[in-house]
Scaffold this motif. Structure first.
Motif, PDB file in Angstrom:
ATOM      1  N   UNK A  24     -19.796   0.823   5.204  1.00  0.00           N
ATOM      2  CA  UNK A  24     -20.464   0.058   3.542  1.00  0.00           C
ATOM      3  C   UNK A  24     -20.516   0.160   2.201  1.00  0.00           C
ATOM      4  N   UNK A  25     -19.180   1.208   1.559  1.00  0.00           N
ATOM      5  CA  UNK A  25     -19.373   1.053   0.121  1.00  0.00           C
ATOM      6  C   UNK A  25     -17.876   0.738  -0.266  1.00  0.00           C
ATOM      7  N   UNK A  26     -17.278   0.664  -1.455  1.00  0.00           N
ATOM      8  CA  UNK A  26     -16.274  -0.845  -1.817  1.00  0.00           C
ATOM      9  C   UNK A  26     -15.386  -0.183  -0.884  1.00  0.00           C
ATOM     10  N   UNK A  27     -14.338  -1.698  -0.911  1.00  0.00           N
ATOM     11  CA  UNK A  27     -12.915  -1.211  -0.341  1.00  0.00           C
ATOM     12  C   UNK A  27     -12.125  -1.343  -1.854  1.00  0.00           C
ATOM     13  N   UNK A  28     -11.249  -0.469  -1.832  1.00  0.00           N
ATOM     14  CA  UNK A  28     -10.147  -0.993  -3.201  1.00  0.00           C
ATOM     15  C   UNK A  28      -8.665  -0.582  -1.791  1.00  0.00           C
ATOM     16  N   UNK A  29      -7.719  -1.352  -2.923  1.00  0.00           N
ATOM     17  CA  UNK A  29      -6.077  -1.465  -2.852  1.00  0.00           C
ATOM     18  C   UNK A  29      -5.675  -0.175  -3.744  1.00  0.00           C
ATOM     19  N   UNK A  30      -5.389   0.794  -3.024  1.00  0.00           N
ATOM     20  CA  UNK A  30      -4.970   1.928  -3.315  1.00  0.00           C
ATOM     21  C   UNK A  30      -3.611   2.284  -3.519  1.00  0.00           C
ATOM     22  N   UNK A  31      -2.681   3.064  -4.415  1.00  0.00           N
ATOM     23  CA  UNK A  31      -1.160   2.897  -4.665  1.00  0.00           C
ATOM     24  C   UNK A  31      -1.441   4.904  -5.031  1.00  0.00           C
ATOM     25  N   UNK A  32       0.073   5.025  -4.451  1.00  0.00           N
ATOM     26  CA  UNK A  32       0.810   6.566  -4.224  1.00  0.00           C
ATOM     27  C   UNK A  32       2.023   6.932  -4.870  1.00  0.00           C
ATOM     28  N   UNK A  33       3.132   7.567  -5.029  1.00  0.00           N
ATOM     29  CA  UNK A  33       4.254   7.118  -5.239  1.00  0.00           C
ATOM     30  C   UNK A  33       4.278   8.518  -3.587  1.00  0.00           C
ATOM     31  N   UNK A  74      -8.604   4.784   5.672  1.00  0.00           N
ATOM     32  CA  UNK A  74      -7.687   4.807   5.076  1.00  0.00           C
ATOM     33  C   UNK A  74      -6.696   3.759   6.061  1.00  0.00           C
ATOM     34  N   UNK A  75      -5.878   2.228   6.221  1.00  0.00           N
ATOM     35  CA  UNK A  75      -5.738   1.713   6.541  1.00  0.00           C
ATOM     36  C   UNK A  75      -4.560   0.969   6.261  1.00  0.00           C
ATOM     37  N   UNK A  76      -3.959  -0.292   6.891  1.00  0.00           N
ATOM     38  CA  UNK A  76      -2.714  -0.935   5.974  1.00  0.00           C
ATOM     39  C   UNK A  76      -2.267  -0.526   5.445  1.00  0.00           C
ATOM     40  N   UNK A  77      -1.274   0.425   5.141  1.00  0.00           N
ATOM     41  CA  UNK A  77       0.299   1.113   4.385  1.00  0.00           C
ATOM     42  C   UNK A  77       0.812   0.129   4.399  1.00  0.00           C
ATOM     43  N   UNK A  78       1.433  -0.336   3.346  1.00  0.00           N
ATOM     44  CA  UNK A  78       2.533  -0.862   2.515  1.00  0.00           C
ATOM     45  C   UNK A  78       3.826  -0.158   1.645  1.00  0.00           C
ATOM     46  N   UNK A  79       4.640  -0.291   2.338  1.00  0.00           N
ATOM     47  CA  UNK A  79       5.831   0.642   1.106  1.00  0.00           C
ATOM     48  C   UNK A  79       7.171  -0.657   0.735  1.00  0.00           C
ATOM     49  N   UNK A  80       6.285  -0.080  -0.400  1.00  0.00           N
ATOM     50  CA  UNK A  80       7.679  -0.691  -2.142  1.00  0.00           C
ATOM     51  C   UNK A  80       8.281  -0.006  -2.736  1.00  0.00           C
ATOM     52  N   UNK A  81       9.129   0.238  -2.222  1.00  0.00           N
ATOM     53  CA  UNK A  81      10.273   1.219  -3.205  1.00  0.00           C
ATOM     54  C   UNK A  81       9.372   2.528  -3.419  1.00  0.00           C
ATOM     55  N   UNK A  82       9.356   3.190  -4.729  1.00  0.00           N
ATOM     56  CA  UNK A  82       8.862   4.514  -3.790  1.00  0.00           C
ATOM     57  C   UNK A  82       7.539   4.959  -3.880  1.00  0.00           C
ATOM     58  N   UNK A  83       6.707   3.909  -3.700  1.00  0.00           N
ATOM     59  CA  UNK A  83       5.474   3.216  -3.680  1.00  0.00           C
ATOM     60  C   UNK A  83       4.644   3.267  -2.445  1.00  0.00           C
ATOM     61  N   UNK A  84       3.648   3.758  -1.815  1.00  0.00           N
ATOM     62  CA  UNK A  84       2.875   3.233  -0.866  1.00  0.00           C
ATOM     63  C   UNK A  84       1.524   2.660  -1.557  1.00  0.00           C
ATOM     64  N   UNK A  85       1.253   1.507  -0.553  1.00  0.00           N
ATOM     65  CA  UNK A  85      -0.114   1.111  -0.941  1.00  0.00           C
ATOM     66  C   UNK A  85      -0.899   1.281   0.052  1.00  0.00           C
ATOM     67  N   UNK A  86      -1.990   0.996  -0.100  1.00  0.00           N
ATOM     68  CA  UNK A  86      -3.078   1.086   1.619  1.00  0.00           C
ATOM     69  C   UNK A  86      -4.746   0.344   1.316  1.00  0.00           C
ATOM     70  N   UNK A  87      -5.458   0.712   1.800  1.00  0.00           N
ATOM     71  CA  UNK A  87      -6.755   0.312   1.536  1.00  0.00           C
ATOM     72  C   UNK A  87      -7.533   1.543   2.311  1.00  0.00           C
ATOM     73  N   UNK A  88      -8.870   1.318   1.536  1.00  0.00           N
ATOM     74  CA  UNK A  88      -9.790   2.699   1.756  1.00  0.00           C
ATOM     75  C   UNK A  88     -10.317   1.978   2.887  1.00  0.00           C
ATOM     76  N   UNK A  89     -11.040   1.971   3.900  1.00  0.00           N
ATOM     77  CA  UNK A  89     -11.859   1.291   4.501  1.00  0.00           C
ATOM     78  C   UNK A  89     -13.537   1.757   4.610  1.00  0.00           C
ATOM     79  N   UNK A  90     -13.614   0.975   3.630  1.00  0.00           N
ATOM     80  CA  UNK A  90     -15.040   1.162   3.140  1.00  0.00           C
ATOM     81  C   UNK A  90     -16.139   0.494   3.546  1.00  0.00           C
ATOM     82  N   UNK A  91     -15.406  -0.625   4.246  1.00  0.00           N
ATOM     83  CA  UNK A  91     -16.280  -2.206   4.844  1.00  0.00           C
ATOM     84  C   UNK A  91     -17.249  -0.727   5.993  1.00  0.00           C
TER      85      UNK A  91
END
Length: 279
Positions: A140-149, A120-137
């Motif tokens: 060799x798997x997909x990379x997703x931008x995730x969000x969680x409270x 997991x990398x690149x965490x970015x807070x937004x209000x009461x959410x946190x966004x980040x990326x799974x380092x799938x590359x």
């Protein structure tokens, strides 16, 4: 426009009263390089905002810090480091009473560690959410931008996590990363970077949706690209203006620039839901 000509990758700028603080990936100034400015043009080094690392991290591998003013005299820094326990990258959180630090991460383990998805990398807070990326590359798997409270104190996650976007456009190559979310007139704008950070193909993309969880519709082509591989942006509102903060290589020396990725700031304007980075 380049505003700091030394190695200062993955820049993030925090405004506190009439002072701006910039934070970046590890480099000559320390684990979390830190600068200060009164006008966004002239920057002076402050030093290292995270001088002491927790045991779960790896010295020399501390990346992509972002800072939020959680409450008066309480600042939280979300950052990435390599986790020796899994062999992958992970996200941590540290806190300080002062914007420039020192920040302290008291946790014995990462805040986010998706070892089965490459890390997991690149965490970015937004209000009461946190966004980040799974380092799938990395595996060799997909990379997703995730969000969680986040919990009320900002130090833990709560509830389900949500997948927002993945790499699915030709220019994005094998990955999307570096999310940054902005709300404007009731619409939510997701900025992200894609392709390989050390190549000229690296660029910034944009998507828009009706909520922090989307669904997001991508704009298509990058909103910022060029021979210097610009990317890892954030948006800084100052008065009536928005500024676009990002890094780029010297385009004449991509892949071998001794200065590394340097900090650039441009004005950001809008045409409806379309962001425009001014030259």
């Amino acid at each position: 426009m380049e505003v700091y000509g030394e190695n200062f990758a993955d820049p993030f700028v925090l405004a506190v009263a009439d002072v701006f603080y910039a934070f970046a990936t590890n480099g000559p100034l320390g684990n979390v390089q830190t600068l200060r400015s009164a006008d966004l043009k002239v920057w002076e080094p402050v030093g290292d905002a995270l001088p002491t690392l927790p045991a779960w991290t790896t010295p020399g591998r501390v990346w992509a810090p972002e800072v939020v003013a959680h409450s008066p005299h309480r600042y939280l820094m979300y950052y990435t480091s390599a986790d020796p326990a899994t062999g992958h990258q992970a996200v941590g959180v540290a806190e300080s009473a002062n914007p420039e630090g020192p920040y302290v991460d008291k946790s014995p383990s990462p805040l986010i560690s998706q070892a089965d998805e490459g890390g997991s990398i690149d965490a970015s807070p937004f209000r009461d959410w946190l966004l980040w990326k799974n380092d799938g590359n990395a595996i060799g798997v997909d990379t997703w931008i995730y969000a969680q409270r986040l919990t009320d104190d900002g130090l833990a996650r709560t509830g389900p996590s949500y997948r927002l976007i993945k790499q699915d456009l030709p220019w994005e190559g094998a990955l999307v990363e570096a999310p940054y979310l902005v709300e404007r007139n009731g619409r939510y704008h997701l900025f992200y970077s894609a392709n390989a950070f050390d190549r000229a193909d690296y660029a910034v993309g944009h998507a828009v949706g009706p909520s922090p969880l989307g669904p997001f519709t991508k704009s298509g082509d990058p909103i910022l690209s060029g021979p210097g591989g610009p990317g890892h942006n954030m948006v800084l509102p100052v008065g009536e203006h928005d500024y676009f903060v990002y890094h780029a290589w010297d385009p004449t020396q991509v892949g071998s620039d001794p200065r590394g990725r340097t900090m650039h700031i441009a004005e950001l304007t809008w045409s409806g839901d379309t962001p425009v980075v001014q030259p």
